[in-house]
Design a protein around this motif. Sequence first.
Motif, PDB file in Angstrom:
ATOM      1  N   ARG A 242     -40.206 -21.922 -13.588  1.00 42.76           N
ATOM      2  CA  ARG A 242     -40.588 -22.709 -12.400  1.00 42.76           C
ATOM      3  C   ARG A 242     -39.546 -23.775 -12.105  1.00 42.76           C
ATOM      4  NH1 ARG A 242     -45.830 -23.648  -9.959  1.00 42.76           N
ATOM      5  NH2 ARG A 242     -47.219 -21.907 -10.417  1.00 42.76           N
ATOM      6  N   ALA A 243     -38.984 -24.372 -13.157  1.00 43.49           N
ATOM      7  CA  ALA A 243     -37.963 -25.397 -12.936  1.00 43.49           C
ATOM      8  C   ALA A 243     -36.705 -24.799 -12.303  1.00 43.49           C
ATOM      9  CB  ALA A 243     -37.618 -26.072 -14.255  1.00 43.49           C
ATOM     10  N   ARG A 244     -36.373 -23.557 -12.687  1.00 49.60           N
ATOM     11  CA  ARG A 244     -35.189 -22.921 -12.126  1.00 49.60           C
ATOM     12  C   ARG A 244     -35.443 -22.358 -10.734  1.00 49.60           C
ATOM     13  NH1 ARG A 244     -33.369 -19.413 -17.504  1.00 49.60           N
ATOM     14  NH2 ARG A 244     -32.516 -21.177 -18.706  1.00 49.60           N
ATOM     15  N   ASN A 245     -36.621 -21.777 -10.535  1.00 44.47           N
ATOM     16  CA  ASN A 245     -36.955 -21.151  -9.259  1.00 44.47           C
ATOM     17  C   ASN A 245     -38.321 -21.630  -8.779  1.00 44.47           C
ATOM     18  OD1 ASN A 245     -34.593 -19.280  -9.275  1.00 44.47           O
ATOM     19  ND2 ASN A 245     -35.653 -18.442 -11.070  1.00 44.47           N
ATOM     20  N   PRO A 246     -38.389 -22.851  -8.269  1.00 42.43           N
ATOM     21  CA  PRO A 246     -39.691 -23.347  -7.783  1.00 42.43           C
ATOM     22  C   PRO A 246     -40.155 -22.568  -6.562  1.00 42.43           C
ATOM     23  CG  PRO A 246     -37.934 -24.846  -7.155  1.00 42.43           C
ATOM     24  CD  PRO A 246     -37.310 -23.828  -8.068  1.00 42.43           C
ATOM     25  N   LYS A 247     -41.473 -22.554  -6.347  1.00 43.77           N
ATOM     26  CA  LYS A 247     -42.014 -21.805  -5.212  1.00 43.77           C
ATOM     27  C   LYS A 247     -41.582 -22.412  -3.882  1.00 43.77           C
ATOM     28  CE  LYS A 247     -45.951 -19.873  -7.656  1.00 43.77           C
ATOM     29  NZ  LYS A 247     -47.426 -19.623  -7.655  1.00 43.77           N
ATOM     30  N   ARG A 250     -38.760 -28.170  -2.220  1.00 42.49           N
ATOM     31  CA  ARG A 250     -39.115 -29.591  -2.329  1.00 42.49           C
ATOM     32  C   ARG A 250     -39.923 -29.884  -3.597  1.00 42.49           C
ATOM     33  NH1 ARG A 250     -44.376 -30.410  -0.048  1.00 42.49           N
ATOM     34  NH2 ARG A 250     -45.207 -28.513   0.928  1.00 42.49           N
ATOM     35  N   TRP A 251     -40.330 -28.836  -4.293  1.00 45.12           N
ATOM     36  CA  TRP A 251     -41.063 -29.025  -5.544  1.00 45.12           C
ATOM     37  C   TRP A 251     -40.144 -28.960  -6.764  1.00 45.12           C
ATOM     38  CZ3 TRP A 251     -45.611 -25.113  -4.380  1.00 45.12           C
ATOM     39  CH2 TRP A 251     -46.410 -25.659  -3.372  1.00 45.12           C
ATOM     40  N   ARG A 252     -38.848 -28.792  -6.546  1.00 48.42           N
ATOM     41  CA  ARG A 252     -37.933 -28.567  -7.662  1.00 48.42           C
ATOM     42  C   ARG A 252     -37.965 -29.720  -8.663  1.00 48.42           C
ATOM     43  NH1 ARG A 252     -33.803 -25.343  -8.851  1.00 48.42           N
ATOM     44  NH2 ARG A 252     -33.918 -24.353  -6.788  1.00 48.42           N
ATOM     45  N   GLU A 253     -37.875 -30.936  -8.181  1.00 45.96           N
ATOM     46  CA  GLU A 253     -37.836 -32.090  -9.093  1.00 45.96           C
ATOM     47  C   GLU A 253     -39.117 -32.206  -9.909  1.00 45.96           C
ATOM     48  OE1 GLU A 253     -37.133 -36.948  -9.020  1.00 45.96           O
ATOM     49  OE2 GLU A 253     -36.762 -35.737  -7.220  1.00 45.96           O
ATOM     50  N   GLU A 254     -40.268 -31.952  -9.269  1.00 41.45           N
ATOM     51  CA  GLU A 254     -41.538 -32.032  -9.983  1.00 41.45           C
ATOM     52  C   GLU A 254     -41.621 -30.948 -11.065  1.00 41.45           C
ATOM     53  OE1 GLU A 254     -44.007 -34.230  -9.727  1.00 41.45           O
ATOM     54  OE2 GLU A 254     -42.776 -35.381  -8.346  1.00 41.45           O
ATOM     55  N   CYS A 255     -41.140 -29.755 -10.744  1.00 42.98           N
ATOM     56  CA  CYS A 255     -41.181 -28.664 -11.729  1.00 42.98           C
ATOM     57  C   CYS A 255     -40.238 -28.934 -12.899  1.00 42.98           C
ATOM     58  CB  CYS A 255     -40.836 -27.333 -11.063  1.00 42.98           C
ATOM     59  SG  CYS A 255     -42.070 -26.774  -9.850  1.00 42.98           S
ATOM     60  N   GLU A 256     -39.073 -29.491 -12.610  1.00 39.76           N
ATOM     61  CA  GLU A 256     -38.150 -29.846 -13.690  1.00 39.76           C
ATOM     62  C   GLU A 256     -38.741 -30.941 -14.575  1.00 39.76           C
ATOM     63  OE1 GLU A 256     -33.944 -28.884 -11.323  1.00 39.76           O
ATOM     64  OE2 GLU A 256     -34.680 -30.945 -11.544  1.00 39.76           O
ATOM     65  N   GLN A 257     -39.366 -31.916 -13.935  1.00 41.08           N
ATOM     66  CA  GLN A 257     -40.000 -32.998 -14.687  1.00 41.08           C
ATOM     67  C   GLN A 257     -41.122 -32.458 -15.576  1.00 41.08           C
ATOM     68  OE1 GLN A 257     -38.948 -36.032 -14.731  1.00 41.08           O
ATOM     69  NE2 GLN A 257     -40.618 -37.460 -15.185  1.00 41.08           N
ATOM     70  N   PHE A 258     -41.892 -31.518 -15.049  1.00 36.73           N
ATOM     71  CA  PHE A 258     -43.011 -30.974 -15.803  1.00 36.73           C
ATOM     72  C   PHE A 258     -42.512 -30.157 -17.005  1.00 36.73           C
ATOM     73  CE2 PHE A 258     -46.147 -27.491 -16.442  1.00 36.73           C
ATOM     74  CZ  PHE A 258     -47.180 -28.271 -16.944  1.00 36.73           C
ATOM     75  N   HIS A 259     -41.455 -29.390 -16.812  1.00 36.70           N
ATOM     76  CA  HIS A 259     -40.894 -28.608 -17.921  1.00 36.70           C
ATOM     77  C   HIS A 259     -40.435 -29.531 -19.051  1.00 36.70           C
ATOM     78  CE1 HIS A 259     -38.764 -25.592 -20.184  1.00 36.70           C
ATOM     79  NE2 HIS A 259     -37.597 -26.193 -19.980  1.00 36.70           N
ATOM     80  N   ASP A 260     -39.751 -30.608 -18.705  1.00 37.05           N
ATOM     81  CA  ASP A 260     -39.306 -31.562 -19.722  1.00 37.05           C
ATOM     82  C   ASP A 260     -40.489 -32.269 -20.374  1.00 37.05           C
ATOM     83  OD1 ASP A 260     -36.623 -30.984 -19.327  1.00 37.05           O
ATOM     84  OD2 ASP A 260     -36.415 -32.462 -17.726  1.00 37.05           O
ATOM     85  N   TYR A 261     -41.544 -32.479 -19.606  1.00 41.23           N
ATOM     86  CA  TYR A 261     -42.746 -33.119 -20.159  1.00 41.23           C
ATOM     87  C   TYR A 261     -43.382 -32.259 -21.247  1.00 41.23           C
ATOM     88  CZ  TYR A 261     -47.527 -35.002 -20.270  1.00 41.23           C
ATOM     89  OH  TYR A 261     -48.735 -35.531 -20.669  1.00 41.23           O
ATOM     90  N   VAL A 262     -43.487 -30.961 -20.997  1.00 45.57           N
ATOM     91  CA  VAL A 262     -44.084 -30.049 -21.979  1.00 45.57           C
ATOM     92  C   VAL A 262     -43.261 -30.046 -23.263  1.00 45.57           C
ATOM     93  CG1 VAL A 262     -44.592 -27.626 -22.475  1.00 45.57           C
ATOM     94  CG2 VAL A 262     -45.219 -28.611 -20.264  1.00 45.57           C
ATOM     95  N   LEU A 263     -41.942 -29.928 -23.148  1.00 46.92           N
ATOM     96  CA  LEU A 263     -41.084 -29.908 -24.332  1.00 46.92           C
ATOM     97  C   LEU A 263     -41.146 -31.232 -25.077  1.00 46.92           C
ATOM     98  CD1 LEU A 263     -37.929 -28.105 -22.866  1.00 46.92           C
ATOM     99  CD2 LEU A 263     -39.724 -27.113 -24.291  1.00 46.92           C
TER     100      LEU A 263
END
Length: 430
Positions: A242-247, A250-263
């Motif tokens: 999702r971080a690489r290919n957001p739907k 404009r959601w790219r930053e949120e998806c990248e943030q969420f991926h880092d949050y999980v890790l």
Amino acid sequence: MSETHALMDGRLHVYRRENSRFWQCATYLNGRNHRQSTKETNIAYAREFARDWFLDRVAEDRLRRRRGLVVQSGQPARPEHVPKAQPGEKTFREAAAVFEREYEAMTLGERNPSYVAGKGRVLRLYLNPFFGDLPLSQVTAGRIQEYRLHRVTPPSEPARVRYVKDGRARVGKVRAWKRPSRQTLHNEIVCLRQVLKTANRKGWIAALPDMSSPYRASGKISHRAWFSPQEYKRLYEATRERARNPKKERWREECEQFHDYVLFMVNTGLRPDEAQRLQFRDVSVVVDDATGERILEIEVRGKRGVGYCKSMPGAVLPFQRVKKRKGGEPSDLVFGLVQRELLNAVLDELDLKKDREGNPRTAYSLRHTYICLRLMEGADIYQVAKNCRTSVEMIEKYYASHIANTLDASAINVRKQKPAKRRAASDETT
């Protein structure tokens, strides 16, 4: 002198005291005085509110005499035959008022304000409607069991939401009954015990009644929802995609943030509220002397006060990406609010929202995953508890009980050798 108006053939009075700008209403029903502030400065609105309020009191009085219960909207019923207090004896409501006043003053700055407000909410919605008019001597173990039974029994009639709008009492939609959870009922009994302890300190009762729950020797031990190594791999691969290919772009930053949050969460074991308060100045990237690896040293502020955490090496890169992305000042939040909707969306897509026992997975499950993975890798349980700011008892109860790696087969599958003399005697007989 107060200004007074008589309504409903003299059974209802609307009055205003000299030093007040609000009108109040009062009536006498079944040997009791009932009073209520209308919160209105206009007499016309006050009279209209008072009529609605009076009719509600009359209906409640009829239910009390007809069914033996007082049913209030969204509130528990209370016993009809309330014993009269002896001269000088305090009621539960008076003890509750003293407790609420003392608790708020004594815990100021020590307890979360929402937790303190929750005590008042429990008293107002549940305990006072049931125990309020009882003398303290009548709050016995039997009454407390009746309260438990009442809370888990569906009402005969659905409760409607009542509210005041434009100075008038209105009835809203039907409120669906929901059985309270075991923890909710436990919290109410804890609040009840605290009120009775206050009464005991004041000398209003000689001793506390037995408040233990009957028919329940010990609760079932069930592990908390977490992600197994295979499930965790599926989760972080999905968030990475999702971080690489957001739907939507404009959601790219949120998806990248969420991926880092999980890790970050699975490699640190922080509670969600601790991660929510975390600032950039609370985190330092250091080289650990014992392992020679780069890790994070985190100053944690949460429900246990200030504590410290040393992360796994896998938390360093996600933190650096977040810091570079935000360009944050030392006092800026690292993550802020949990992206709950995005977490639920990903879990639903992977069919991981619930574990096999039906327990829902939340952001807290990332902390549980950290603890379980550490135990599976053979980490010392005391050090894990210390790093997670919890107790060994909690970890043994909720985590170690279902981790197979914590069992030592060499210590379990022990075969004791027979004594030499006994073995020789058995050989001769053969």
